[in-house]
Design a protein around this motif. Sequence first.
Motif, PDB file in Angstrom:
ATOM      1  N   GLU A   2       0.842  -1.201   0.000  1.00 19.20           N
ATOM      2  CA  GLU A   2       0.000   0.000   0.000  1.00 19.20           C
ATOM      3  C   GLU A   2       0.880   1.254   0.000  1.00 19.20           C
ATOM      4  O   GLU A   2       1.795   1.400   0.802  1.00 19.20           O
ATOM      5  N   ARG A   3       0.608   2.137  -0.932  1.00 23.78           N
ATOM      6  CA  ARG A   3       1.436   3.308  -1.205  1.00 23.78           C
ATOM      7  C   ARG A   3       1.668   4.199   0.010  1.00 23.78           C
ATOM      8  O   ARG A   3       2.813   4.516   0.352  1.00 23.78           O
ATOM      9  N   ASP A  21      12.917  16.466  -0.497  1.00 25.52           N
ATOM     10  CA  ASP A  21      11.858  16.697  -1.474  1.00 25.52           C
ATOM     11  C   ASP A  21      11.139  15.383  -1.760  1.00 25.52           C
ATOM     12  O   ASP A  21      11.737  14.313  -1.663  1.00 25.52           O
ATOM     13  N   VAL A  22       9.861  15.484  -2.112  1.00 31.69           N
ATOM     14  CA  VAL A  22       9.054  14.325  -2.486  1.00 31.69           C
ATOM     15  C   VAL A  22       8.246  14.686  -3.728  1.00 31.69           C
ATOM     16  O   VAL A  22       7.631  15.751  -3.777  1.00 31.69           O
ATOM     17  N   HIS A  23       8.265  13.822  -4.725  1.00 36.55           N
ATOM     18  CA  HIS A  23       7.449  14.004  -5.924  1.00 36.55           C
ATOM     19  C   HIS A  23       6.595  12.763  -6.120  1.00 36.55           C
ATOM     20  O   HIS A  23       7.124  11.656  -6.226  1.00 36.55           O
ATOM     21  N   LEU A  24       5.285  12.967  -6.173  1.00 31.15           N
ATOM     22  CA  LEU A  24       4.356  11.881  -6.476  1.00 31.15           C
ATOM     23  C   LEU A  24       4.017  11.926  -7.960  1.00 31.15           C
ATOM     24  O   LEU A  24       3.752  12.998  -8.507  1.00 31.15           O
ATOM     25  N   PHE A  25       4.026  10.787  -8.587  1.00 31.42           N
ATOM     26  CA  PHE A  25       3.635  10.665  -9.981  1.00 31.42           C
ATOM     27  C   PHE A  25       2.362   9.832  -9.998  1.00 31.42           C
ATOM     28  O   PHE A  25       2.426   8.602 -10.091  1.00 31.42           O
ATOM     29  N   SER A  26       1.228  10.549  -9.852  1.00 32.29           N
ATOM     30  CA  SER A  26      -0.068   9.923  -9.665  1.00 32.29           C
ATOM     31  C   SER A  26       0.060   8.948  -8.504  1.00 32.29           C
ATOM     32  O   SER A  26       0.675   9.280  -7.485  1.00 32.29           O
ATOM     33  N   ASN A  27      -0.504   7.777  -8.609  1.00 33.25           N
ATOM     34  CA  ASN A  27      -0.332   6.775  -7.552  1.00 33.25           C
ATOM     35  C   ASN A  27       0.531   5.622  -8.066  1.00 33.25           C
ATOM     36  O   ASN A  27       0.509   4.532  -7.525  1.00 33.25           O
ATOM     37  N   ILE A  28       1.294   5.916  -9.115  1.00 31.14           N
ATOM     38  CA  ILE A  28       2.118   4.900  -9.749  1.00 31.14           C
ATOM     39  C   ILE A  28       3.547   4.901  -9.210  1.00 31.14           C
ATOM     40  O   ILE A  28       4.169   3.857  -9.068  1.00 31.14           O
ATOM     41  N   SER A  29       4.050   6.082  -8.867  1.00 33.48           N
ATOM     42  CA  SER A  29       5.444   6.173  -8.474  1.00 33.48           C
ATOM     43  C   SER A  29       5.650   7.342  -7.519  1.00 33.48           C
ATOM     44  O   SER A  29       4.876   8.296  -7.510  1.00 33.48           O
ATOM     45  N   HIS A  79      -0.464  -1.991  -8.635  1.00 32.46           N
ATOM     46  CA  HIS A  79      -1.778  -2.114  -8.007  1.00 32.46           C
ATOM     47  C   HIS A  79      -2.861  -2.078  -9.076  1.00 32.46           C
ATOM     48  O   HIS A  79      -2.573  -1.834 -10.251  1.00 32.46           O
ATOM     49  N   ASP A  80      -4.092  -2.307  -8.654  1.00 29.81           N
ATOM     50  CA  ASP A  80      -5.230  -2.301  -9.569  1.00 29.81           C
ATOM     51  C   ASP A  80      -6.089  -1.055  -9.412  1.00 29.81           C
ATOM     52  O   ASP A  80      -7.216  -1.016  -9.898  1.00 29.81           O
ATOM     53  N   LEU A 140      -4.701   8.258  -9.705  1.00 30.11           N
ATOM     54  CA  LEU A 140      -5.043   9.219  -8.665  1.00 30.11           C
ATOM     55  C   LEU A 140      -5.231  10.575  -9.330  1.00 30.11           C
ATOM     56  O   LEU A 140      -4.321  11.101  -9.965  1.00 30.11           O
ATOM     57  N   ARG A 141      -6.411  11.108  -9.219  1.00 30.13           N
ATOM     58  CA  ARG A 141      -6.689  12.405  -9.846  1.00 30.13           C
ATOM     59  C   ARG A 141      -6.902  13.438  -8.756  1.00 30.13           C
ATOM     60  O   ARG A 141      -7.578  13.196  -7.773  1.00 30.13           O
ATOM     61  N   ARG A 142      -6.304  14.590  -8.960  1.00 25.13           N
ATOM     62  CA  ARG A 142      -6.451  15.694  -8.013  1.00 25.13           C
ATOM     63  C   ARG A 142      -7.081  16.872  -8.729  1.00 25.13           C
ATOM     64  O   ARG A 142      -6.707  17.207  -9.844  1.00 25.13           O
TER      65      ARG A 142
END
Length: 110
Positions: free
Chosen positions: A10-11, A31-39, A96-97, A101-103
């Motif tokens: 779980e992410r 620093d933290v960069h989220l790439f949708s919920n993929i990476s 994951h399935d 992730l949309r913001r």
Amino acid sequence: MSINAVTSAERQRVIDAIAAAVSELGGWIDDVHLFSNISVAIRSFLPPDRVQPFGERLAALGLKLSDSAQRDLAACAAVPGSAAELFCTVQITFFHDEPDLRRHVPSVPG
């Protein structure tokens, strides 16, 4: 040092555990960069003698570390005390399935 890993864990649990590990080992997150919920890419600084325990914690989370990451971790353990702090980037790809992730991005007045 760059650490690449993949997981189906779980992410948010993984991200929280990495943040806790960095802090507990005497480092800090830059620093933290989220790439949708993929990476996610997490930039941090760690004391050189804490890099090997950090790698062990990542593995304990169920992350599959790349071969190059495992070699880099072993090399850092072999040369302790080479720097006051070590720049470390952790890039994790999540399997994951879930849908993307949309913001909601509000419109900016023109």
